[in-house]
Scaffold this active site. Sequence first.
Site, short mmCIF file in Angstrom:
data_model
loop_
_atom_site.label_atom_id
_atom_site.label_comp_id
_atom_site.label_asym_id
_atom_site.label_seq_id
_atom_site.Cartn_x
_atom_site.Cartn_y
_atom_site.Cartn_z
N HIS A 12 -45.06 12.44 99.37
CA HIS A 12 -46.28 13.20 99.04
C HIS A 12 -47.00 13.63 100.32
O HIS A 12 -47.40 14.77 100.49
CB HIS A 12 -47.28 12.34 98.26
CG HIS A 12 -46.87 12.07 96.85
ND1 HIS A 12 -47.16 12.92 95.82
CD2 HIS A 12 -46.21 11.03 96.31
CE1 HIS A 12 -46.69 12.41 94.70
NE2 HIS A 12 -46.11 11.27 94.97
N ASP A 71 -53.07 7.14 107.77
CA ASP A 71 -53.21 5.92 106.99
C ASP A 71 -54.35 6.17 106.03
O ASP A 71 -55.35 6.81 106.38
CB ASP A 71 -53.51 4.72 107.89
CG ASP A 71 -53.25 3.43 107.14
OD1 ASP A 71 -52.18 3.30 106.53
OD2 ASP A 71 -54.13 2.55 107.13
P1 IMP Z 1 -50.58 4.12 103.16
O1 IMP Z 1 -49.34 4.75 102.64
O2 IMP Z 1 -50.39 2.94 104.02
O3 IMP Z 1 -51.54 5.14 103.73
O4 IMP Z 1 -51.29 3.47 101.87
C1 IMP Z 1 -51.92 4.30 101.02
C2 IMP Z 1 -52.24 3.56 99.72
O5 IMP Z 1 -53.58 3.91 99.39
C3 IMP Z 1 -51.35 4.08 98.59
O6 IMP Z 1 -50.28 3.20 98.33
C4 IMP Z 1 -52.32 4.14 97.44
O7 IMP Z 1 -52.41 2.88 96.83
C5 IMP Z 1 -53.65 4.44 98.10
N1 IMP Z 1 -53.88 5.91 98.19
C6 IMP Z 1 -53.98 6.67 99.33
N2 IMP Z 1 -54.19 7.97 99.03
C7 IMP Z 1 -54.21 8.03 97.68
C8 IMP Z 1 -54.37 9.11 96.77
O8 IMP Z 1 -54.50 10.30 97.12
N3 IMP Z 1 -54.33 8.77 95.47
C9 IMP Z 1 -54.17 7.50 95.01
N4 IMP Z 1 -53.99 6.46 95.82
C10 IMP Z 1 -54.02 6.72 97.15
#
Ligand code: IMP
Length: 200
Positions: A12, A71
């Site tokens: 995504h 992040d």
């Molecule tokens: P990252 O991949 O370490 O940045 O973790 C992001 C986490 O935050 C994801 O696994 C989701 O649980 C949450 N998250 C971040 N952006 C979104 C969004 O746009 N929609 C829903 N959850 C999000």
Amino acid sequence: MDKIVLASNNAHKVAELQAFMRDVYPGVTVLSLRDIGYTAEIVEDGDTFEDNALIKARTIAALGYTAIADDSGLMVDALDGAPGVYSARYAGEPCDNAANNEKLLSELRDVPDEKRTAKFVSVIAMVTPDGSEIIARGECRGTILREYRGNGGFGYDPLFFYEPYGRTFAELTPDEKNRISHRAAAIADLKVRLSQTERK
Ligand code: IMP
């Protein structure tokens, strides 16, 4: 600069950031970690979104690439900012979105509607091989519902109600979400910071 590496494996996010990079830097080749054959896991053990984005971008910049990493996560006011940097693994590892959402609902069970405010946060770090670093940040505010609504998006989207549209993030089209999301705001902030850097 003819190549930028996106230090993320989340499809995504890669798609969103790729579109942005093509827009700001036409002619630049945007590569994923897979494209450069990077398969090691980057341990995101920072205490803030900024720390984690920098850890990822610095790791790839050290290999000689201009790198971009993001992040992101959800910060709930009634939970003092949790799940925050632990958003992906709120209910434990590996990341389980359904379990994370159930945990969130249960933690907020006794919190009244007017106190269920929250924000999504996105931080994007851009690091070049010569060590220059830019950090951009975007936020989007909403409230956490008591039941799921919508089938789109990912993560906490079905519980995140966005007041200006009267719908959850999971009820928005991808285009609608991309216009107002925390990532869109961080990308807009990055654009401003990049143009300021170029003018110096
Ligand atoms: P990252 O991949 O370490 O940045 O973790 C992001 C986490 O935050 C994801 O696994 C989701 O649980 C949450 N998250 C971040 N952006 C979104 C969004 O746009 N929609 C829903 N959850 C999000």
